[in-house]
Scaffold this active site. Structure first.
Site, PDB file in Angstrom:
ATOM      1  N   ASP A 113       0.849  -1.193   0.000  1.00  0.00           N
ATOM      2  CA  ASP A 113       0.000   0.000   0.000  1.00  0.00           C
ATOM      3  C   ASP A 113       0.885   1.243   0.000  1.00  0.00           C
ATOM      4  O   ASP A 113       1.146   1.835  -1.039  1.00  0.00           O
ATOM      5  CB  ASP A 113      -0.930  -0.041   1.212  1.00  0.00           C
ATOM      6  CG  ASP A 113      -2.033   0.999   1.148  1.00  0.00           C
ATOM      7  OD1 ASP A 113      -1.778   2.093   0.599  1.00  0.00           O
ATOM      8  OD2 ASP A 113      -3.139   0.748   1.640  1.00  0.00           O
ATOM      9  N   THR A 117       5.620  -0.572   5.574  1.00  0.00           N
ATOM     10  CA  THR A 117       5.897  -1.833   6.260  1.00  0.00           C
ATOM     11  C   THR A 117       7.020  -2.601   5.572  1.00  0.00           C
ATOM     12  O   THR A 117       7.920  -3.139   6.221  1.00  0.00           O
ATOM     13  CB  THR A 117       4.634  -2.701   6.334  1.00  0.00           C
ATOM     14  OG1 THR A 117       3.619  -2.007   7.060  1.00  0.00           O
ATOM     15  CG2 THR A 117       4.909  -4.024   7.035  1.00  0.00           C
TER      16      THR A 117
END
Length: 206
Positions: A113, A117
């Protein structure tokens, strides 16, 4: 209103199957690290397609990272957080950590996204492997990381992966999609309803 797109287990299975030959030809992983919880299922499916005749299954290890904050219990759409939180990690002093040194390691997650992360995972794993290499006196052994995701969202990213990784094609996405909210089957409380919704929507991949 955020557009939601529903993905089925069958679609995930076929995405992994379609990607496996390229992963084998371009990277040949010795080990997988699944980012929990979205990376668990695709990593396990991938393992079946990455297994080569006469070779053992590729081991899977797991790390837990959290970047999302639930807005409300009535709406599954979550708000992106700004800080990555470790909920599970590899033990630098363990046998498992030493087994990463000198290997081709495939990091698996479900969706890219904001890339925050993934940036954290790659950066911290590279740092830990370098420390383990020095501790074990194996600094000459090259450890290579590759990232695989089911879906990459076509949007401006907040995080960055190492340029060398990108240049060498060690970032692989089974599909690139628009900036939509992807509902994966392992998040469903009613799988039949989930699959029915998925069947009624247009295909989003491009």
């Amino acid at each position: 209103m955020v557009e939601k797109v529903y993905v089925t287990y069958n679609q995930v299975h076929k995405l992994c199957q379609a990607s496996a030959s390229h992963i084998l030809s371009s990277f040949q992983p010795n080990l997988m690290i699944a980012i929990g919880g979205g990376g668990y299922v695709p990593a396990r499916i991938l393992r079946s397609f990455l297994k080569r005749p006469g070779s053992p299954n590729i081991p899977i290890q797991a790390i837990g990272l959290s970047l999302y904050e639930t807005l409300s219990s009535s709406d599954p759409v979550e708000q992106l957080g700004t800080k990555v939180t470790r909920t599970q990690w590899l033990d630098l002093s363990s046998l498992e950590m030493s087994n990463l040194v000198g290997k081709n390691v495939l990091i698996v997650d479900e969706v890219d996204d904001t890339r925050t992360t993934l940036e954290y995972a790659v950066r911290e794993l590279e740092k830990d492997v370098e420390a383990a290499s020095e501790k074990l006196g194996r600094g000459g052994e090259k450890t290579r990381f590759c990232v695989f995701v089911l879906h990459n969202k076509d949007k401006t990213k907040k995080g960055n992966l190492p340029q060398q990784m990108m240049d060498e094609g060690r970032y692989l996405a089974a599909n690139t999609v628009g900036d939509v909210w992807i509902c994966y089957p392992w998040e469903a409380t009613d799988i039949d309803e989930h699959d029915q919704t998925a069947a009624s929507q247009p295909v989003i991949e491009h």
